[in-house]
Design a protein around this motif. Structure first.
Motif, PDB file in Angstrom:
ATOM      1  N   CYS A  26       0.835  -1.204   0.000  1.00  0.00           N
ATOM      2  CA  CYS A  26       0.000   0.000   0.000  1.00  0.00           C
ATOM      3  C   CYS A  26       0.867   1.250   0.000  1.00  0.00           C
ATOM      4  O   CYS A  26       0.678   2.156  -0.829  1.00  0.00           O
ATOM      5  CB  CYS A  26      -0.901   0.044   1.229  1.00  0.00           C
ATOM      6  SG  CYS A  26      -2.305  -1.056   1.085  1.00  0.00           S
ATOM      7  N   ALA A  27       1.824   1.269   0.917  1.00  0.00           N
ATOM      8  CA  ALA A  27       2.671   2.449   1.043  1.00  0.00           C
ATOM      9  C   ALA A  27       3.474   2.663  -0.231  1.00  0.00           C
ATOM     10  O   ALA A  27       3.513   3.777  -0.783  1.00  0.00           O
ATOM     11  CB  ALA A  27       3.600   2.294   2.242  1.00  0.00           C
ATOM     12  N   VAL A  28       4.108   1.613  -0.706  1.00  0.00           N
ATOM     13  CA  VAL A  28       4.997   1.751  -1.862  1.00  0.00           C
ATOM     14  C   VAL A  28       4.202   2.085  -3.121  1.00  0.00           C
ATOM     15  O   VAL A  28       4.595   2.959  -3.899  1.00  0.00           O
ATOM     16  CB  VAL A  28       5.818   0.458  -2.049  1.00  0.00           C
ATOM     17  CG1 VAL A  28       6.615   0.521  -3.344  1.00  0.00           C
ATOM     18  CG2 VAL A  28       6.744   0.264  -0.871  1.00  0.00           C
ATOM     19  N   LEU A  29       3.052   1.409  -3.301  1.00  0.00           N
ATOM     20  CA  LEU A  29       2.257   1.627  -4.509  1.00  0.00           C
ATOM     21  C   LEU A  29       1.742   3.058  -4.589  1.00  0.00           C
ATOM     22  O   LEU A  29       1.770   3.673  -5.648  1.00  0.00           O
ATOM     23  CB  LEU A  29       1.085   0.655  -4.555  1.00  0.00           C
ATOM     24  CG  LEU A  29       1.356  -0.662  -5.279  1.00  0.00           C
ATOM     25  CD1 LEU A  29       0.074  -1.458  -5.419  1.00  0.00           C
ATOM     26  CD2 LEU A  29       1.973  -0.404  -6.659  1.00  0.00           C
ATOM     27  N   THR A  30       1.254   3.581  -3.469  1.00  0.00           N
ATOM     28  CA  THR A  30       0.741   4.945  -3.456  1.00  0.00           C
ATOM     29  C   THR A  30       1.816   5.914  -3.924  1.00  0.00           C
ATOM     30  O   THR A  30       1.595   6.744  -4.810  1.00  0.00           O
ATOM     31  CB  THR A  30       0.305   5.333  -2.025  1.00  0.00           C
ATOM     32  OG1 THR A  30      -0.414   4.248  -1.474  1.00  0.00           O
ATOM     33  CG2 THR A  30      -0.539   6.567  -2.028  1.00  0.00           C
ATOM     34  N   LEU A  31       2.990   5.778  -3.321  1.00  0.00           N
ATOM     35  CA  LEU A  31       4.096   6.662  -3.666  1.00  0.00           C
ATOM     36  C   LEU A  31       4.445   6.500  -5.148  1.00  0.00           C
ATOM     37  O   LEU A  31       4.593   7.486  -5.881  1.00  0.00           O
ATOM     38  CB  LEU A  31       5.298   6.322  -2.791  1.00  0.00           C
ATOM     39  CG  LEU A  31       6.486   7.266  -2.935  1.00  0.00           C
ATOM     40  CD1 LEU A  31       6.138   8.631  -2.403  1.00  0.00           C
ATOM     41  CD2 LEU A  31       7.706   6.717  -2.215  1.00  0.00           C
ATOM     42  N   PHE A  82       2.598   5.438  -7.607  1.00  0.00           N
ATOM     43  CA  PHE A  82       1.536   5.955  -8.455  1.00  0.00           C
ATOM     44  C   PHE A  82       1.592   7.484  -8.535  1.00  0.00           C
ATOM     45  O   PHE A  82       1.495   8.065  -9.612  1.00  0.00           O
ATOM     46  CB  PHE A  82       0.192   5.493  -7.892  1.00  0.00           C
ATOM     47  CG  PHE A  82      -0.957   5.755  -8.816  1.00  0.00           C
ATOM     48  CD1 PHE A  82      -1.072   5.072 -10.019  1.00  0.00           C
ATOM     49  CD2 PHE A  82      -1.922   6.694  -8.491  1.00  0.00           C
ATOM     50  CE1 PHE A  82      -2.131   5.319 -10.871  1.00  0.00           C
ATOM     51  CE2 PHE A  82      -2.983   6.952  -9.340  1.00  0.00           C
ATOM     52  CZ  PHE A  82      -3.093   6.252 -10.538  1.00  0.00           C
ATOM     53  N   LEU A  83       1.812   8.104  -7.377  1.00  0.00           N
ATOM     54  CA  LEU A  83       1.915   9.568  -7.337  1.00  0.00           C
ATOM     55  C   LEU A  83       3.057  10.066  -8.206  1.00  0.00           C
ATOM     56  O   LEU A  83       2.891  10.971  -9.026  1.00  0.00           O
ATOM     57  CB  LEU A  83       2.143  10.035  -5.897  1.00  0.00           C
ATOM     58  CG  LEU A  83       0.904  10.274  -5.050  1.00  0.00           C
ATOM     59  CD1 LEU A  83       1.301  10.597  -3.624  1.00  0.00           C
ATOM     60  CD2 LEU A  83       0.107  11.428  -5.642  1.00  0.00           C
ATOM     61  N   ILE A  84       4.216   9.440  -8.021  1.00  0.00           N
ATOM     62  CA  ILE A  84       5.388   9.890  -8.777  1.00  0.00           C
ATOM     63  C   ILE A  84       5.167   9.654 -10.265  1.00  0.00           C
ATOM     64  O   ILE A  84       5.474  10.507 -11.102  1.00  0.00           O
ATOM     65  CB  ILE A  84       6.663   9.171  -8.272  1.00  0.00           C
ATOM     66  CG1 ILE A  84       6.988   9.648  -6.851  1.00  0.00           C
ATOM     67  CG2 ILE A  84       7.840   9.439  -9.187  1.00  0.00           C
ATOM     68  CD1 ILE A  84       8.175   8.965  -6.230  1.00  0.00           C
ATOM     69  N   LEU A  85       4.569   8.505 -10.590  1.00  0.00           N
ATOM     70  CA  LEU A  85       4.357   8.160 -11.997  1.00  0.00           C
ATOM     71  C   LEU A  85       3.439   9.167 -12.673  1.00  0.00           C
ATOM     72  O   LEU A  85       3.758   9.702 -13.741  1.00  0.00           O
ATOM     73  CB  LEU A  85       3.785   6.748 -12.109  1.00  0.00           C
ATOM     74  CG  LEU A  85       3.754   6.193 -13.528  1.00  0.00           C
ATOM     75  CD1 LEU A  85       5.170   5.871 -13.997  1.00  0.00           C
ATOM     76  CD2 LEU A  85       2.863   4.967 -13.620  1.00  0.00           C
ATOM     77  N   THR A  86       2.263   9.464 -12.062  1.00  0.00           N
ATOM     78  CA  THR A  86       1.327  10.400 -12.688  1.00  0.00           C
ATOM     79  C   THR A  86       1.945  11.785 -12.810  1.00  0.00           C
ATOM     80  O   THR A  86       1.771  12.463 -13.818  1.00  0.00           O
ATOM     81  CB  THR A  86       0.013  10.506 -11.887  1.00  0.00           C
ATOM     82  OG1 THR A  86       0.335  10.666 -10.520  1.00  0.00           O
ATOM     83  CG2 THR A  86      -0.848   9.277 -12.065  1.00  0.00           C
ATOM     84  N   THR A  87       2.695  12.181 -11.763  1.00  0.00           N
ATOM     85  CA  THR A  87       3.341  13.488 -11.820  1.00  0.00           C
ATOM     86  C   THR A  87       4.340  13.534 -12.969  1.00  0.00           C
ATOM     87  O   THR A  87       4.385  14.507 -13.745  1.00  0.00           O
ATOM     88  CB  THR A  87       4.066  13.783 -10.489  1.00  0.00           C
ATOM     89  OG1 THR A  87       3.188  13.485  -9.425  1.00  0.00           O
ATOM     90  CG2 THR A  87       4.493  15.222 -10.409  1.00  0.00           C
ATOM     91  N   LEU A  88       5.137  12.466 -13.075  1.00  0.00           N
ATOM     92  CA  LEU A  88       6.125  12.412 -14.146  1.00  0.00           C
ATOM     93  C   LEU A  88       5.446  12.481 -15.508  1.00  0.00           C
ATOM     94  O   LEU A  88       5.869  13.227 -16.386  1.00  0.00           O
ATOM     95  CB  LEU A  88       6.930  11.115 -14.051  1.00  0.00           C
ATOM     96  CG  LEU A  88       8.247  11.181 -13.257  1.00  0.00           C
ATOM     97  CD1 LEU A  88       8.881   9.817 -13.165  1.00  0.00           C
ATOM     98  CD2 LEU A  88       9.202  12.169 -13.928  1.00  0.00           C
ATOM     99  N   LEU A  89       4.357  11.711 -15.674  1.00  0.00           N
ATOM    100  CA  LEU A  89       3.670  11.686 -16.966  1.00  0.00           C
ATOM    101  C   LEU A  89       3.134  13.074 -17.320  1.00  0.00           C
ATOM    102  O   LEU A  89       3.261  13.547 -18.438  1.00  0.00           O
ATOM    103  CB  LEU A  89       2.530  10.678 -16.930  1.00  0.00           C
ATOM    104  CG  LEU A  89       2.978   9.209 -16.980  1.00  0.00           C
ATOM    105  CD1 LEU A  89       1.786   8.273 -16.861  1.00  0.00           C
ATOM    106  CD2 LEU A  89       3.746   8.936 -18.273  1.00  0.00           C
ATOM    107  N   LYS A  90       2.559  13.737 -16.302  1.00  0.00           N
ATOM    108  CA  LYS A  90       1.979  15.056 -16.550  1.00  0.00           C
ATOM    109  C   LYS A  90       3.042  16.103 -16.815  1.00  0.00           C
ATOM    110  O   LYS A  90       2.888  16.981 -17.661  1.00  0.00           O
ATOM    111  CB  LYS A  90       1.160  15.502 -15.334  1.00  0.00           C
ATOM    112  CG  LYS A  90      -0.282  15.068 -15.408  1.00  0.00           C
ATOM    113  CD  LYS A  90      -1.148  15.990 -14.552  1.00  0.00           C
ATOM    114  CE  LYS A  90      -2.550  15.433 -14.493  1.00  0.00           C
ATOM    115  NZ  LYS A  90      -3.012  15.232 -13.118  1.00  0.00           N
TER     116      LYS A  90
END
Lengths: 302, 302
Positions: A41-46, A48-56
């Motif tokens: 949970c902890a790792v996935l959230t982080l 996912f956040l980093i991934l979407t930010t990077l994509l955007k």
């Protein structure tokens, strides 16, 4: 020599095979799964956040982001004033809190009478301050530093002073812990050679406490770097199109320029915001790496 | 001189003199002579008079009257908790560092009361050096460990410091082992070498007396033998007071022995240390005048 007879005749089973029941084994497995899930949970959230930010933000992650100032046109908008604003505020408040914090930590740990009421009251106060929400420091700064008696206005100086107040308790508490962890045998060895108290503190205790002091202070500084709430009250939420030149300058900081960009109606501005988040993350990670390097260096050498 | 010390180092414990058997422990004949012969040349360096130490309201040790003579090693022995180390720490005012400790009575060093108005704790400790139970080198290089004492007590030139470090390490029979790696961490040394480094560090400030608080209790027998040989080597220059749990060691190295024991006083709940008997080592181990001493050294007590 009859080995067999000994084993059979003993109070133990005649073999060394696993006698754990299947119920106990499956309980072990379930518990392990729960732990895995929590970590995931902890790792996935982080992640996912980093991934979407990077994509955007990937599209705007170029040199013009850090060389340009905010602009009404998204393709020209950059965050240089915020980077410099953050560096100004964080570096000045970092040094101020290190000096004041280390000073009070040394006093409280080495000189103050630890059993006296006043010392205990101060200690309790500092520990409480470390947990006070940052917005409270913002209000305090607004009333007493920006306006009121000091009247520094919405300036780098005000922000730096407020962040210093905010980081100070963290630095004091962690520096005290670091000083406390210096083994008494080190002090005894120094005193036994005729060293004075101050010589002992300066030449033995502080050098031995450097790893702890550095780690605590840098973690405090990273907190200041990511701080936004008190600075909203102190005028950082603004388009500032020049770098600060001193304590009296206007300023903005990375967390607030991110807030401003990501709230914009235009997608292009939100992309700039995402790119700014990545810059802030890189700065934060480098600060933490610095803390680790300092800690390991000063440990490894002895 | 280095050769001499090598000889001593290689010879181990058993060769300095022929042992004579006394109640299960061997006492070296060369120790006995100086103490036994009532030589008028005995020069007293330190003397405690009705020394008492309280920790808070608890009387830890009382009525200690003993003398330290030139060219001699004085051993303090006794069961755990009998106040040996406490008394030792009175001899260089290390007890000042414990806030609850209160020393009454007096320790006269060359005519001056260590606890009187004419004595400064730093100056006392510079003249009366101390080696601790666990080797406690500073987290610095071997060189800087030895140089620390001279540096805090004055500003020796680079050349003076180098000479002093070499001389002290030679005196502590460590020079040959470390001369090629003076810049290395003191923690790279073995336990026995670290303890000799601590002795070198104490000798570097050229003390008048050396106090040793169970200096060998953390060391193996070979390292212990080297330290004991070293003590014999230097006792002519530096009278030694040693606390030891090891009666064989007391018998091997000391000229005089003080036996401490614990007693529960009528008005107390916790045992208090008392000095039972103080005499030449030979007398203590062969014909003690107090039955408690005899019980202790023959292993029926403690």
């Amino acid at each position: 020599m009859n080995v067999n007879a000994d084993v059979v005749g003993s109070r133990f089973a005649p073999n060394l095979r696993d006698s754990t029941s299947t119920a106990r084994k499956s309980r072990d497995k379930i518990f392990l799964l729960v732990l895995w899930f929590a970590t995931l949970c902890a790792v996935l959230t982080l992640f996912f956040l980093i991934l979407t930010t990077l994509l955007k933000g990937a599209g705007r992650l170029n040199l013009s982001l850090v060389t340009n100032f905010p602009s009404p046109f998204p393709e020209d908008a950059g965050i240089q004033s915020a980077i410099f604003g953050s560096l100004w505020v964080v570096i000045t408040s970092g040094f101020a809190s290190l000096f004041i914090g280390l000073g009070s930590a040394i006093y409280l740990e080495e000189f103050a009478n630890s059993t006296s009421r006043i010392t205990r009251l101060i200690t309790l106060n500092i520990q409480t301050l470390a947990g006070v929400p940052s917005i409270v420091f913002g209000i305090l700064g607004l009333a007493f530093v920006a306006r009121g008696w000091l009247g520094w206005g919405f300036s780098v100086g005000t922000a730096s002073a407020v962040l210093t107040m905010m980081v100070l308790p963290v630095v004091v508490v962690s520096s005290r812990e670091a000083l406390k962890a210096v083994p008494p045998s080190l002090r005894e060895g120094s005193y036994a050679l005729g060293a004075t108290k101050w010589q002992t503190i300066r030449k033995q205790v502080i050098p031995a406490a450097v790893p702890g002091i550095a780690t605590g202070s840098i973690l405090g500084v990273s907190r200041a770097l990511g701080e936004s709430a008190p600075l909203i009250l102190l005028g950082a939420l603004a388009y500032v199109s020049s770098n600060p030149s001193g304590f009296g300058s206007d300023y903005t900081v990375l967390p607030l320029i991110i807030m401003k960009f990501t709230q914009d109606a235009q997608d292009e501005f939100r992309a700039v915001g995402a790119a700014a988040i990545i810059v802030l993350l890189v700065l934060l990670v480098s600060l933490n790496l610095l803390a680790i390097v300092i800690r390991d260096r000063s440990r490894k050498s002895w | 001189m280095v050769e001499d010390m090598n000889k001593v180092m290689n010879s181990g414990v058993s060769s300095s003199a022929s042992p004579s058997k006394v109640i299960g422990v061997s006492v070296y004949s060369d120790n006995v002579q100086s103490a036994e012969g009532n030589t008028p040349a005995l020069e007293m360096i330190m003397e405690s008079q009705d020394l008492k130490v309280h920790y808070g309201s608890y009387l830890a040790v009382r009525d200690v009257n003993l003398q330290v003579h030139k060219n001699e090693i004085t051993a303090l022995i006794g069961p755990s908790g009998c106040g040996k180390s406490t008394i030792l720490r009175c001899f260089n005012r290390m007890n000042d560092l414990i806030p609850t400790a209160k020393v009454s009575g007096s320790v006269i060093y060359r005519g001056i009361d260590l606890y009187g108005p004419d004595a400064n704790a730093g100056e006392v400790r510079r003249r009366i050096g101390m080696v601790f139970q666990k080797p406690n080198p500073f987290p610095k290089s071997i060189f800087d460990n030895v140089a620390f004492g001279p540096r805090v007590n004055g500003k020796p030139s680079k050349q003076e410091t180098e000479e002093l470090v070499e001389r002290s390490l030679k005196r502590a029979a460590l020079w040959d082992e470390v001369k090629d790696r003076l810049k290395q961490s003191a923690f790279s040394l073995s336990g026995g070498q670290q303890q000799r480094l601590c002795i070198a560090r104490a000798l570097a400030v050229d003390p008048d007396v050396l106090l040793m608080d169970e200096p060998c209790s953390a060391l193996d027998p070979i390292a212990t033998g080297r330290i004991e040989d070293l003590m014999h080597e230097i006792k002519g220059e530096y009278p030694i007071v040693i606390v030891t749990h090891n009666m064989q060691q007391a018998a091997r190295v000391s000229n005089r022995t003080a036996f401490f024991n614990t007693e529960v006083d009528a008005d107390a709940t916790r045992p208090t240390g008392v000095l039972v008997e103080y005499d030449s080592t030979q007398k203590i181990f062969s014909a003690p005048s107090d039955p408690r001493t005899e019980q202790y050294i023959s292993g029926r007590m403690g």
